[in-house]
Design a protein around this motif. Sequence first.
Motif, PDB file in Angstrom:
ATOM      1  N   UNK A 142     -20.024 -16.855  28.555  1.00 35.69           N
ATOM      2  CA  UNK A 142     -19.784 -16.878  29.989  1.00 35.69           C
ATOM      3  C   UNK A 142     -20.435 -18.066  30.686  1.00 35.69           C
ATOM      4  N   UNK A 143     -19.897 -18.355  31.892  1.00 39.33           N
ATOM      5  CA  UNK A 143     -20.570 -19.218  32.855  1.00 39.33           C
ATOM      6  C   UNK A 143     -21.504 -18.359  33.703  1.00 39.33           C
ATOM      7  N   UNK A 144     -22.464 -19.009  34.370  1.00 37.33           N
ATOM      8  CA  UNK A 144     -23.346 -18.277  35.267  1.00 37.33           C
ATOM      9  C   UNK A 144     -22.562 -17.738  36.472  1.00 37.33           C
ATOM     10  N   UNK A 145     -22.939 -16.568  36.971  1.00 34.62           N
ATOM     11  CA  UNK A 145     -22.341 -16.071  38.218  1.00 34.62           C
ATOM     12  C   UNK A 145     -22.761 -16.944  39.396  1.00 34.62           C
ATOM     13  N   UNK A 146     -21.820 -17.190  40.307  1.00 36.83           N
ATOM     14  CA  UNK A 146     -22.088 -17.974  41.508  1.00 36.83           C
ATOM     15  C   UNK A 146     -21.312 -17.363  42.676  1.00 36.83           C
ATOM     16  N   UNK A 147     -21.526 -17.908  43.862  1.00 35.73           N
ATOM     17  CA  UNK A 147     -20.729 -17.512  45.020  1.00 35.73           C
ATOM     18  C   UNK A 147     -19.246 -17.721  44.726  1.00 35.73           C
ATOM     19  N   UNK A 148     -18.933 -18.856  44.110  1.00 38.03           N
ATOM     20  CA  UNK A 148     -17.531 -19.184  43.843  1.00 38.03           C
ATOM     21  C   UNK A 148     -16.928 -18.284  42.773  1.00 38.03           C
ATOM     22  N   UNK A 149     -17.721 -17.907  41.774  1.00 40.63           N
ATOM     23  CA  UNK A 149     -17.197 -17.001  40.750  1.00 40.63           C
ATOM     24  C   UNK A 149     -16.953 -15.612  41.328  1.00 40.63           C
ATOM     25  N   UNK A 150     -17.783 -15.203  42.286  1.00 36.66           N
ATOM     26  CA  UNK A 150     -17.572 -13.915  42.942  1.00 36.66           C
ATOM     27  C   UNK A 150     -16.251 -13.914  43.708  1.00 36.66           C
ATOM     28  N   UNK A 151     -15.962 -15.025  44.380  1.00 34.68           N
ATOM     29  CA  UNK A 151     -14.701 -15.151  45.113  1.00 34.68           C
ATOM     30  C   UNK A 151     -13.516 -15.147  44.149  1.00 34.68           C
ATOM     31  N   UNK A 152     -13.607 -15.934  43.091  1.00 30.94           N
ATOM     32  CA  UNK A 152     -12.507 -16.045  42.133  1.00 30.94           C
ATOM     33  C   UNK A 152     -12.218 -14.724  41.440  1.00 30.94           C
ATOM     34  N   UNK A 153     -13.284 -14.065  40.982  1.00 32.28           N
ATOM     35  CA  UNK A 153     -13.113 -12.817  40.243  1.00 32.28           C
ATOM     36  C   UNK A 153     -12.495 -11.730  41.104  1.00 32.28           C
ATOM     37  N   UNK A 154     -12.968 -11.625  42.351  1.00 36.45           N
ATOM     38  CA  UNK A 154     -12.459 -10.572  43.233  1.00 36.45           C
ATOM     39  C   UNK A 154     -11.026 -10.859  43.676  1.00 36.45           C
ATOM     40  N   UNK A 155     -10.694 -12.133  43.905  1.00 36.31           N
ATOM     41  CA  UNK A 155      -9.340 -12.484  44.353  1.00 36.31           C
ATOM     42  C   UNK A 155      -8.313 -12.238  43.263  1.00 36.31           C
ATOM     43  N   UNK A 156      -8.687 -12.555  42.001  1.00 29.40           N
ATOM     44  CA  UNK A 156      -7.814 -12.258  40.857  1.00 29.40           C
ATOM     45  C   UNK A 156      -6.393 -12.768  41.092  1.00 29.40           C
ATOM     46  N   UNK A 157      -6.305 -13.991  41.607  1.00 26.76           N
ATOM     47  CA  UNK A 157      -5.024 -14.561  42.013  1.00 26.76           C
ATOM     48  C   UNK A 157      -4.907 -15.981  41.481  1.00 26.76           C
ATOM     49  N   UNK A 158      -3.781 -16.312  40.899  1.00 25.11           N
ATOM     50  CA  UNK A 158      -3.565 -17.583  40.245  1.00 25.11           C
ATOM     51  C   UNK A 158      -4.012 -18.818  41.008  1.00 25.11           C
ATOM     52  N   UNK A 159      -3.562 -19.022  42.249  1.00 27.27           N
ATOM     53  CA  UNK A 159      -3.953 -20.226  42.984  1.00 27.27           C
ATOM     54  C   UNK A 159      -5.467 -20.332  43.201  1.00 27.27           C
ATOM     55  N   UNK A 160      -6.117 -19.208  43.455  1.00 29.54           N
ATOM     56  CA  UNK A 160      -7.572 -19.225  43.660  1.00 29.54           C
ATOM     57  C   UNK A 160      -8.280 -19.555  42.352  1.00 29.54           C
ATOM     58  N   UNK A 161      -7.832 -18.930  41.264  1.00 31.25           N
ATOM     59  CA  UNK A 161      -8.425 -19.212  39.951  1.00 31.25           C
ATOM     60  C   UNK A 161      -8.238 -20.675  39.569  1.00 31.25           C
ATOM     61  N   UNK A 162      -7.073 -21.234  39.849  1.00 31.96           N
ATOM     62  CA  UNK A 162      -6.815 -22.643  39.541  1.00 31.96           C
ATOM     63  C   UNK A 162      -7.745 -23.543  40.329  1.00 31.96           C
ATOM     64  N   UNK A 163      -7.941 -23.233  41.602  1.00 31.04           N
ATOM     65  CA  UNK A 163      -8.809 -24.028  42.465  1.00 31.04           C
ATOM     66  C   UNK A 163     -10.264 -23.953  42.011  1.00 31.04           C
ATOM     67  N   UNK A 164     -10.688 -22.771  41.529  1.00 33.07           N
ATOM     68  CA  UNK A 164     -12.091 -22.538  41.175  1.00 33.07           C
ATOM     69  C   UNK A 164     -12.277 -22.379  39.661  1.00 33.07           C
ATOM     70  N   UNK A 165     -11.413 -23.019  38.878  1.00 31.71           N
ATOM     71  CA  UNK A 165     -11.396 -22.770  37.436  1.00 31.71           C
ATOM     72  C   UNK A 165     -12.728 -23.072  36.751  1.00 31.71           C
ATOM     73  N   UNK A 166     -13.490 -24.055  37.254  1.00 27.72           N
ATOM     74  CA  UNK A 166     -14.760 -24.370  36.588  1.00 27.72           C
ATOM     75  C   UNK A 166     -15.834 -23.318  36.862  1.00 27.72           C
ATOM     76  N   UNK A 167     -15.559 -22.381  37.782  1.00 24.86           N
ATOM     77  CA  UNK A 167     -16.519 -21.322  38.092  1.00 24.86           C
ATOM     78  C   UNK A 167     -16.146 -19.981  37.458  1.00 24.86           C
ATOM     79  N   UNK A 168     -15.006 -19.924  36.762  1.00 27.90           N
ATOM     80  CA  UNK A 168     -14.589 -18.664  36.124  1.00 27.90           C
ATOM     81  C   UNK A 168     -15.655 -18.252  35.107  1.00 27.90           C
ATOM     82  N   UNK A 169     -16.093 -17.008  35.171  1.00 30.32           N
ATOM     83  CA  UNK A 169     -17.207 -16.570  34.318  1.00 30.32           C
ATOM     84  C   UNK A 169     -16.800 -16.403  32.851  1.00 30.32           C
TER      85      UNK A 169
END
Length: 329
Positions: A142-169
Amino acid sequence: MTGPTVWTIILNYKTADMTLQSAEAALREMEGIAGRIIIVDNDSQDGSFEALTAEVAKKGWDRVSVIASGHNGGFGAGNNFGILAGLKDGDPPDYVYLLNSDAFPDPGSIKALLDHLEANPKTGFAGSYIHGPEGDWHCTLFNYPTVFSELESAANTGPVTKLLRKYVIPQPLPNAPREVDWLAGASMMMRYQVLADIGLFDETFFLYFEETDLCRRAKQAGWPTVYVPESSVTHIGSASTGMKTATRKPAYWFDSRFHYFAKNHGRVYAVFATLACVMGSAVWGLRRLISRKPKTGPDNFLSDMISHDIKVMFKPVQPSVEANTPTVP
């Protein structure tokens, strides 16, 4: 027996039969490797300690000892207890290998971790490829949890994951050893020198986020963590915690999550992490509404997290409890 020494620590909580299977597999894989196996009964109070002690004696496993923690302080505290108890008997090992009671080393798995650490003296921790009984891969890198990973994980939506891909845990499975931020502790070998440098697990974490914190402290001290796919371990998963069948996250999960963010980034950051999760959940809720997707995730997750974090914000800061080890001569 010559060569580097390895202590395998297996933490038992109400899974005595499975723990014995895990110890038997570990004993087989430690053939030719100097060291011992320490089974820690984490205050099961169900006869586990007596059953484990009797069965180990019956089998004549002279390299295996069974000890009772006397208190269930969680995963980190139980493993700390096993390590510190072993140190009372003499010299420290070269490596400490953590093995879940519901994990069973496949042939060559322990040696693969040992060989990697021996060949890479600047690596602090090494972890295995984990799979289920049917061969299904369990993501444990895993990657470390961050503010951005919290947003990405909860949104669970392709465009958000693509935008924040380096923060995916969760990280994809590599074909070769690869440095990662942190590994799950189901099968992880740790260089004792690292523990002497940074201390053991922070016992403020009852369960969850303790490996994240330990790997982070190791990396900050210059000791990276590496995923070693050549080491393969079969894992049942959640045998002691029951998280597979739980419908809601337990309070200790929220405690650990908040403590991790507050300890490593500050309380304000922890609040923003929760706000990011709320924002992501709103995105997911909108997506569900538009696409008519079914509900996923644990029940009452968002309300439980918000109410928990509001309560702890007005409590004194929880101190970190990082047990120390004797220094290596």
